[in-house]
Design a protein around this motif. Structure first.
Motif, PDB file in Angstrom:
ATOM      1  N   ALA A 176      47.053  22.486  40.744  1.00 58.06           N
ATOM      2  CA  ALA A 176      45.663  24.226  40.024  1.00 58.06           C
ATOM      3  C   ALA A 176      44.150  23.608  41.236  1.00 58.06           C
ATOM      4  O   ALA A 176      43.759  23.068  42.224  1.00 58.06           O
ATOM      5  N   GLU A 178      41.250  24.457  39.651  1.00 62.33           N
ATOM      6  CA  GLU A 178      39.930  24.823  38.963  1.00 62.33           C
ATOM      7  C   GLU A 178      40.477  23.297  37.553  1.00 62.33           C
ATOM      8  O   GLU A 178      40.116  23.732  36.515  1.00 62.33           O
ATOM      9  N   ALA A 182      44.337  24.753  32.506  1.00 64.09           N
ATOM     10  CA  ALA A 182      44.658  25.868  31.567  1.00 64.09           C
ATOM     11  C   ALA A 182      45.463  26.569  31.942  1.00 64.09           C
ATOM     12  O   ALA A 182      45.559  27.575  33.422  1.00 64.09           O
ATOM     13  N   LEU A 183      46.409  25.987  32.835  1.00 70.91           N
ATOM     14  CA  LEU A 183      47.549  26.586  34.091  1.00 70.91           C
ATOM     15  C   LEU A 183      48.719  26.926  33.973  1.00 70.91           C
ATOM     16  O   LEU A 183      49.515  25.882  32.606  1.00 70.91           O
ATOM     17  N   GLN A 197      45.257  30.294  39.478  1.00 69.78           N
ATOM     18  CA  GLN A 197      44.046  30.193  38.728  1.00 69.78           C
ATOM     19  C   GLN A 197      42.383  31.071  39.076  1.00 69.78           C
ATOM     20  O   GLN A 197      41.626  32.155  38.536  1.00 69.78           O
ATOM     21  N   SER A 198      42.331  31.191  40.487  1.00 73.10           N
ATOM     22  CA  SER A 198      41.695  31.400  41.377  1.00 73.10           C
ATOM     23  C   SER A 198      41.429  31.096  43.594  1.00 73.10           C
ATOM     24  O   SER A 198      42.484  30.534  43.424  1.00 73.10           O
ATOM     25  N   ILE A 219      44.345  36.826  38.778  1.00 68.77           N
ATOM     26  CA  ILE A 219      44.143  35.440  38.125  1.00 68.77           C
ATOM     27  C   ILE A 219      44.557  35.499  36.949  1.00 68.77           C
ATOM     28  O   ILE A 219      44.563  36.169  35.882  1.00 68.77           O
ATOM     29  N   ARG A 221      45.024  32.294  33.950  1.00 63.14           N
ATOM     30  CA  ARG A 221      44.414  30.694  33.115  1.00 63.14           C
ATOM     31  C   ARG A 221      45.438  30.670  31.863  1.00 63.14           C
ATOM     32  O   ARG A 221      44.407  31.517  30.750  1.00 63.14           O
ATOM     33  N   GLU A 223      44.177  29.606  28.698  1.00 61.21           N
ATOM     34  CA  GLU A 223      43.535  29.074  27.695  1.00 61.21           C
ATOM     35  C   GLU A 223      43.152  29.654  26.235  1.00 61.21           C
ATOM     36  O   GLU A 223      43.805  31.170  26.545  1.00 61.21           O
ATOM     37  N   HIS A 230      37.462  35.436  28.100  1.00 62.08           N
ATOM     38  CA  HIS A 230      38.301  34.128  28.508  1.00 62.08           C
ATOM     39  C   HIS A 230      39.906  35.129  28.318  1.00 62.08           C
ATOM     40  O   HIS A 230      40.502  36.238  27.295  1.00 62.08           O
TER      41      HIS A 230
END
Length: 333
Positions: A176, A178, A182-183, A197-198, A219, A221, A223, A230
């Motif tokens: 991960a 971050e 949220a992966l 994610q980034s 990217i 995420r 979420e 988001h």
């Protein structure tokens, strides 16, 4: 016999390269039929390419009968090429029309789409997605894609001018970037991996030799949120720079926001039919410390304490609305 193969035929001009001063010149144009109208021995066809519309007028005596008859029965969205001569015409909206001498039909449409490319709005999103290529021929959507392209180009030009190096980092990673909440997990050659994610970890390493790098790329995420802040998948504009502090980073972000807005303004000026609402660009974007924002929110009646996140619902209170606007612009950039 109307040919259906491209062969050695190639386009000579796009719609925006044609004008009435080319009267008598032979040209080759290609695109998709927008409209077809027949009036006895004359057929009017509007051909659309990526830059605009081209009027084709096939009149008995001016062009081969077989060509005129074929044009008159073609349906909208058929893909064709037309060889013809430019004729100056005061009646034509463009100031000219094309008198065809040769025709190639690459794709002859049999079934009419459920909506017209001239439609500004189509309510049923499922219908639009079923025939997405047709949907994207609508000017409203083309303006969105074109202005987006202009904005990205202006941002890239800014980075290159400032001597940044453009990079492309992996989007499938082993750990991960971050945090793991949220992966998006995937299988990569029978091993667990994740969608990035980034590009943060890669950027940090690259600045140790290149000093100034940037990336414009996707990217991901995972979420569980439906707010406009988001996204499961988004295009991120990332920059990393050595030997600077957060004030320098804010200067970069402010420049990017101004450049982006100016790019939209320039596009809107050159395309008056693009109905963009452009906010006024300030001389400088206001900056606040975290302490200032907490104090402002508390004075506005928000239930927040030092250490809490800056929730949009609290930033909407009174004077904090402008802060939320610029925060959203920065996030989207």
């Amino acid at each position: 016999m109307i040919k259906t193969e491209l062969g050695t035929l190639r386009r000579s001009h796009y719609s925006n390269e044609l004008n009435s001063l080319m009267d008598g010149s032979e040209v080759t144009v290609m695109g998709w039929i927008l409209t077809v109208r027949g009036h006895g021995n004359i057929s009017f066809v509007t051909l659309r390419d990526k830059n605009g519309d081209i009027p084709i007028v096939a009149k008995k005596g001016d062009c081969p009968d077989e060509l005129r008859e074929k044009l008159s029965v073609l349906k909208a969205h058929s893909s064709i090429a037309v060889v013809g001569k430019v004729k100056s015409s005061e009646k034509a909206p463009t100031g000219f029309e094309i008198i065809p001498t040769d025709l190639r039909v690459f794709s002859d449409v049999e079934k009419i789409p459920p909506f017209e490319p001239l439609a500004k709005t189509v309510k049923n999103i499922d219908t639009r997605l079923e025939v997405r290529p047709i949907d994207l021929r609508r000017k409203t959507l083309q303006h969105i894609f074109n202005v987006r392209s202009d904005v990205l180009k202006s941002i890239r030009d800014y980075f290159y001018k400032e001597e940044f190096t453009e990079i492309n980092t992996p989007k499938m990673i082993a750990t991960a970037t971050e945090g793991g909440a949220a992966l998006f997990a995937i299988f990569y050659y029978n091993k667990e991996a994740f969608l990035a994610q980034s590009p943060q970890l890669y950027k940090e390493q690259l600045t140790m030799s290149f000093e100034k790098v940037f990336e414009i790329g996707p990217i991901f995420r995972a979420e569980p949120s439906r707010t406009n802040r988001h996204l499961a998948e988004a295009i991120s504009i990332d920059l990393e720079e050595a030997f600077v502090d957060y004030n320098d980073v804010m200067n970069r972000i402010e420049n990017i926001i101004k450049i982006s807005l100016n790019s939209v303004i320039d596009y809107a000026k050159n395309n008056p039919d693009a109905e963009f609402v452009i906010p006024q660009i300030p001389d400088s974007i206001p900056r606040y410390s975290y302490d200032d924002l907490v104090e402002k929110m508390q004075k506005a009646g928000a239930k927040t304490e030092w250490g809490d996140d800056l929730y949009p619902s609290n930033l909407k209170k009174n004077r904090c609305r402008r802060i939320l606007f610029y925060q959203r612009l920065a996030f989207r950039s």
